[in-house]
Design a protein around this motif. Structure first.
Motif, PDB file in Angstrom:
ATOM      1  N   THR A  46      -8.228   1.917  -2.591  1.00 53.46           N
ATOM      2  CA  THR A  46      -7.462   2.709  -1.635  1.00 53.46           C
ATOM      3  C   THR A  46      -6.949   1.791  -0.537  1.00 53.46           C
ATOM      4  O   THR A  46      -7.453   0.671  -0.374  1.00 53.46           O
ATOM      5  CB  THR A  46      -8.339   3.802  -0.993  1.00 53.46           C
ATOM      6  OG1 THR A  46      -9.399   3.163  -0.254  1.00 53.46           O
ATOM      7  CG2 THR A  46      -8.934   4.738  -2.050  1.00 53.46           C
ATOM      8  N   PRO A  47      -5.974   2.230   0.261  1.00 54.57           N
ATOM      9  CA  PRO A  47      -5.535   1.429   1.415  1.00 54.57           C
ATOM     10  C   PRO A  47      -6.685   1.116   2.371  1.00 54.57           C
ATOM     11  O   PRO A  47      -6.748   0.017   2.938  1.00 54.57           O
ATOM     12  CB  PRO A  47      -4.459   2.318   2.062  1.00 54.57           C
ATOM     13  CG  PRO A  47      -3.888   3.096   0.915  1.00 54.57           C
ATOM     14  CD  PRO A  47      -5.064   3.389   0.025  1.00 54.57           C
ATOM     15  N   THR A  48      -7.580   2.067   2.580  1.00 50.74           N
ATOM     16  CA  THR A  48      -8.728   1.819   3.456  1.00 50.74           C
ATOM     17  C   THR A  48      -9.610   0.705   2.900  1.00 50.74           C
ATOM     18  O   THR A  48     -10.088  -0.165   3.645  1.00 50.74           O
ATOM     19  CB  THR A  48      -9.558   3.110   3.618  1.00 50.74           C
ATOM     20  OG1 THR A  48      -8.732   4.123   4.204  1.00 50.74           O
ATOM     21  CG2 THR A  48     -10.762   2.877   4.506  1.00 50.74           C
ATOM     22  N   ALA A  49      -9.812   0.703   1.589  1.00 52.35           N
ATOM     23  CA  ALA A  49     -10.595  -0.368   0.962  1.00 52.35           C
ATOM     24  C   ALA A  49      -9.912  -1.719   1.104  1.00 52.35           C
ATOM     25  O   ALA A  49     -10.576  -2.752   1.234  1.00 52.35           O
ATOM     26  CB  ALA A  49     -10.831  -0.037  -0.512  1.00 52.35           C
ATOM     27  N   ALA A  50      -8.574  -1.730   1.093  1.00 45.60           N
ATOM     28  CA  ALA A  50      -7.833  -2.980   1.290  1.00 45.60           C
ATOM     29  C   ALA A  50      -8.080  -3.538   2.688  1.00 45.60           C
ATOM     30  O   ALA A  50      -8.245  -4.751   2.871  1.00 45.60           O
ATOM     31  CB  ALA A  50      -6.341  -2.740   1.067  1.00 45.60           C
ATOM     32  N   ALA A  51      -8.102  -2.656   3.686  1.00 48.76           N
ATOM     33  CA  ALA A  51      -8.375  -3.095   5.053  1.00 48.76           C
ATOM     34  C   ALA A  51      -9.777  -3.682   5.168  1.00 48.76           C
ATOM     35  O   ALA A  51      -9.996  -4.696   5.838  1.00 48.76           O
ATOM     36  CB  ALA A  51      -8.204  -1.920   6.011  1.00 48.76           C
ATOM     37  N   GLU A  52     -10.749  -3.051   4.510  1.00 47.27           N
ATOM     38  CA  GLU A  52     -12.112  -3.576   4.501  1.00 47.27           C
ATOM     39  C   GLU A  52     -12.161  -4.959   3.850  1.00 47.27           C
ATOM     40  O   GLU A  52     -12.925  -5.831   4.259  1.00 47.27           O
ATOM     41  CB  GLU A  52     -13.033  -2.611   3.744  1.00 47.27           C
ATOM     42  CG  GLU A  52     -13.273  -1.285   4.433  1.00 47.27           C
ATOM     43  CD  GLU A  52     -14.282  -1.388   5.557  1.00 47.27           C
ATOM     44  OE1 GLU A  52     -14.823  -2.494   5.780  1.00 47.27           O
ATOM     45  OE2 GLU A  52     -14.529  -0.362   6.224  1.00 47.27           O
ATOM     46  N   VAL A 100      -2.670  -8.263  -1.971  1.00 46.80           N
ATOM     47  CA  VAL A 100      -3.655  -7.230  -2.283  1.00 46.80           C
ATOM     48  C   VAL A 100      -2.905  -5.947  -2.612  1.00 46.80           C
ATOM     49  O   VAL A 100      -2.042  -5.506  -1.853  1.00 46.80           O
ATOM     50  CB  VAL A 100      -4.618  -6.984  -1.102  1.00 46.80           C
ATOM     51  CG1 VAL A 100      -5.549  -5.819  -1.401  1.00 46.80           C
ATOM     52  CG2 VAL A 100      -5.421  -8.239  -0.807  1.00 46.80           C
ATOM     53  N   SER A 101      -3.214  -5.349  -3.753  1.00 43.54           N
ATOM     54  CA  SER A 101      -2.605  -4.084  -4.171  1.00 43.54           C
ATOM     55  C   SER A 101      -3.519  -2.939  -3.759  1.00 43.54           C
ATOM     56  O   SER A 101      -4.700  -2.938  -4.068  1.00 43.54           O
ATOM     57  CB  SER A 101      -2.393  -4.071  -5.688  1.00 43.54           C
ATOM     58  OG  SER A 101      -1.977  -2.797  -6.127  1.00 43.54           O
ATOM     59  N   ALA A 102      -2.937  -1.955  -3.048  1.00 42.58           N
ATOM     60  CA  ALA A 102      -3.705  -0.781  -2.614  1.00 42.58           C
ATOM     61  C   ALA A 102      -2.844   0.454  -2.863  1.00 42.58           C
ATOM     62  O   ALA A 102      -2.261   1.023  -1.946  1.00 42.58           O
ATOM     63  CB  ALA A 102      -4.083  -0.895  -1.141  1.00 42.58           C
ATOM     64  N   ALA A 146       0.817  -1.214   0.000  1.00 42.97           N
ATOM     65  CA  ALA A 146       0.000   0.000   0.000  1.00 42.97           C
ATOM     66  C   ALA A 146       0.850   1.263   0.000  1.00 42.97           C
ATOM     67  O   ALA A 146       1.961   1.284   0.522  1.00 42.97           O
ATOM     68  CB  ALA A 146      -0.925  -0.002   1.225  1.00 42.97           C
ATOM     69  N   ARG A 147       0.297   2.309  -0.608  1.00 41.44           N
ATOM     70  CA  ARG A 147       0.797   3.672  -0.491  1.00 41.44           C
ATOM     71  C   ARG A 147      -0.302   4.627  -0.953  1.00 41.44           C
ATOM     72  O   ARG A 147      -1.250   4.228  -1.619  1.00 41.44           O
ATOM     73  CB  ARG A 147       2.075   3.894  -1.296  1.00 41.44           C
ATOM     74  CG  ARG A 147       1.924   3.975  -2.799  1.00 41.44           C
ATOM     75  CD  ARG A 147       2.942   4.938  -3.408  1.00 41.44           C
ATOM     76  NE  ARG A 147       2.558   6.326  -3.187  1.00 41.44           N
ATOM     77  CZ  ARG A 147       3.396   7.357  -3.228  1.00 41.44           C
ATOM     78  NH1 ARG A 147       4.674   7.154  -3.450  1.00 41.44           N
ATOM     79  NH2 ARG A 147       2.966   8.590  -3.046  1.00 41.44           N
ATOM     80  N   GLY A 148      -0.163   5.903  -0.593  1.00 45.38           N
ATOM     81  CA  GLY A 148      -1.149   6.897  -0.990  1.00 45.38           C
ATOM     82  C   GLY A 148      -0.959   7.313  -2.433  1.00 45.38           C
ATOM     83  O   GLY A 148      -0.132   6.766  -3.160  1.00 45.38           O
ATOM     84  N   GLY A 149      -1.721   8.308  -2.854  1.00 44.53           N
ATOM     85  CA  GLY A 149      -1.661   8.759  -4.239  1.00 44.53           C
ATOM     86  C   GLY A 149      -0.419   9.583  -4.527  1.00 44.53           C
ATOM     87  O   GLY A 149       0.390   9.863  -3.652  1.00 44.53           O
ATOM     88  N   THR A 200      -8.732   6.199  -9.007  1.00 46.96           N
ATOM     89  CA  THR A 200      -8.533   6.272 -10.455  1.00 46.96           C
ATOM     90  C   THR A 200      -7.143   5.838 -10.896  1.00 46.96           C
ATOM     91  O   THR A 200      -6.874   5.756 -12.089  1.00 46.96           O
ATOM     92  CB  THR A 200      -8.774   7.713 -10.940  1.00 46.96           C
ATOM     93  OG1 THR A 200      -7.904   8.604 -10.210  1.00 46.96           O
ATOM     94  CG2 THR A 200     -10.221   8.125 -10.700  1.00 46.96           C
ATOM     95  N   ASP A 201      -6.239   5.583  -9.932  1.00 45.96           N
ATOM     96  CA  ASP A 201      -4.869   5.174 -10.276  1.00 45.96           C
ATOM     97  C   ASP A 201      -4.826   3.670 -10.518  1.00 45.96           C
ATOM     98  O   ASP A 201      -5.274   2.886  -9.683  1.00 45.96           O
ATOM     99  CB  ASP A 201      -3.897   5.536  -9.151  1.00 45.96           C
ATOM    100  CG  ASP A 201      -3.802   7.040  -8.933  1.00 45.96           C
ATOM    101  OD1 ASP A 201      -3.915   7.767  -9.929  1.00 45.96           O
ATOM    102  OD2 ASP A 201      -3.624   7.459  -7.781  1.00 45.96           O
TER     103      ASP A 201
END
Length: 416
Positions: free
Chosen positions: A253-259, A231-233, A202-205, A238-239
């Protein structure tokens, strides 16, 4: 020329002027030019691209006929145009006719990544048939990201909102800059044999240059070879990086990966309690039906045999009542046991065990349960409540079993 004293011998018509300019523009000097600038106002009509090329001081109208045969730029993108100048005599408009458009900066990176994507896709690295399922009830999750970013806090907060018992481990890696992709590859190779249920990268935009490590061919091939689900986050919704295509699952997003990786612990506990209630009700109803049938049969038998057996019928009825009381006691005990099991789920959290000073030891074979499973030179991870110790075994000492312990080594011996 018209005979008029106001005109001199140098006076020409507009047509003559434009024809002269056209002849000058058509000279070899203005053919085979290369011009650098930023694309603005691009619009495509009938397969031809019309746009303005500009810099900080000037601008020029441009046309690319049959743009499909070259690179199609976006507004705001820096490019190099190869072509020639053209002058339209009718309205006196100067234009640059582009034969080739070359991207610069992010455009060049995008073109490079698109070519790599097609190559890897042709090799089958993005084939859905190769993807591994994400465990429905993951208990140990590894997150590869930067310790200093907000990503890990978002992931932990989201998981803990749903589940207090999942074990979340962070491995601090660089997620931007030169060498970041290779560092990620090395980390994946080290953790793939440690028995994690799922790994989140994971990483941010960021800009395309910022996300470049996740378009790296070495990283894509490493993820394809993983035995542990990945899992790729990466970035925002849109990225899309090449890692997104090769990973077993992509989270926006990383948050979606946690979900995605965290099951709802509290819902599961409620379901267990509801199941206990339904089971009790079902068994109770079945028992009541059989009891009523047995009671009716007993009355019938008692009435028919009263003359023959005399007072023995009452003894039979008392025995039935004792059996009834015994069955009810067992049902109540089973209900209490199920309730206590649900209450103890939270107490069994591995995080609470670690908080008491214990460490979870891992090696290539998974969780270490005996020093005899290790060898000198093995790489190990010791996870405590507040972090991870990465080490290499330099010596192994076995402890003699305590008397009465049936040969089971002490926990301290495993840690040593």
């Amino acid at each position: 020329m018209i005979a008029d004293p106001r005109f001199s011998e140098k006076t020409v018509t507009v047509g003559e002027l434009n024809a002269t300019v056209k002849a000058c523009i058509g000279a070899p000097l203005f053919q085979g030019l290369e011009v650098f600038g930023e694309v603005s106002g691009a619009s495509e009509k009938a397969g031809h691209l019309y746009f303005t090329l500009k810099d900080e001081t000037a601008a020029i109208s441009c046309i690319c006929f049959g743009v499909a045969r070259t690179y199609r730029p976006k507004n705001g993108e820096s490019v190099v145009l190869r072509g020639r100048l053209d002058y339209y005599e009718k309205n006196g408009k100067l234009s640059f006719i582009a034969n080739t458009i070359l991207p610069v900066g992010e455009g060049a990176l995008a073109l490079k990544f698109e070519r790599l994507k097609k190559q890897l896709e042709a090799e089958g690295l993005f084939d859905p048939a190769h993807k591994k399922p994400i465990p429905e009830y993951a208990s140990e999750v590894l997150v590869l990201t930067s310790r200093s970013g907000a990503v890990i806090r978002d992931i932990v907060t989201t998981v803990r909102r749903k589940n207090p018992v999942i074990d979340i481990t962070l491995r601090d890696v660089r997620v931007q800059g030169e060498g970041a992709a290779h560092e990620l590859v090395r980390a994946l190779e080290r953790v793939d044999k440690l028995g994690y249920d799922v790994i989140i990268i994971a990483r941010g935009g960021g800009s395309l240059e910022d996300l470049a490590p996740f378009y790296d061919e070495e990283l894509v091939r490493a993820v394809y070879a993983m035995r542990t689900p990945v899992v790729s986050a990466i970035g925002h919704e849109t990225d899309f990086s090449l890692l997104d295509f090769v990973a077993d699952a992509r989270a926006a997003t990383p948050t979606a990966a946690a979900e995605l990786v965290a099951y709802d612990y509290y819902s599961l506990v409620r379901e267990l309690r509801d199941t206990t209630v339904r089971l009790k009700r079902s068994v109770g109803q079945a028992y009541a039906r059989k009891r009523d049938r047995l009671r009716a049969a007993c009355f019938k038998v008692s009435g028919e045999a009263k003359a023959y057996y005399g007072g023995r019928a009452s003894a039979v009825w008392r025995r039935i009542e004792r059996v009834k009381a015994l069955v009810e006691a067992k049902l109540n005990a089973a209900e209490g046991k199920l309730g206590r099991a649900a209450d103890k789920l939270d107490a069994l959290s591995p995080l609470k065990v670690l908080a008491r000073g214990y460490f979870n030891l891992r090696a290539a074979g998974g969780t270490v349960t005996s020093v005899r499973s290790l060898s000198v030179g093995d790489e190990i991870e010791a996870r405590g409540a507040d972090g991870i110790i990465c080490a290499r075994v330099t010596d192994i000492k076995e402890c003699a079993p305590r008397a009465g312990m049936s040969g089971v080594p002490e926990a301290a011996a495993k840690e040593e």
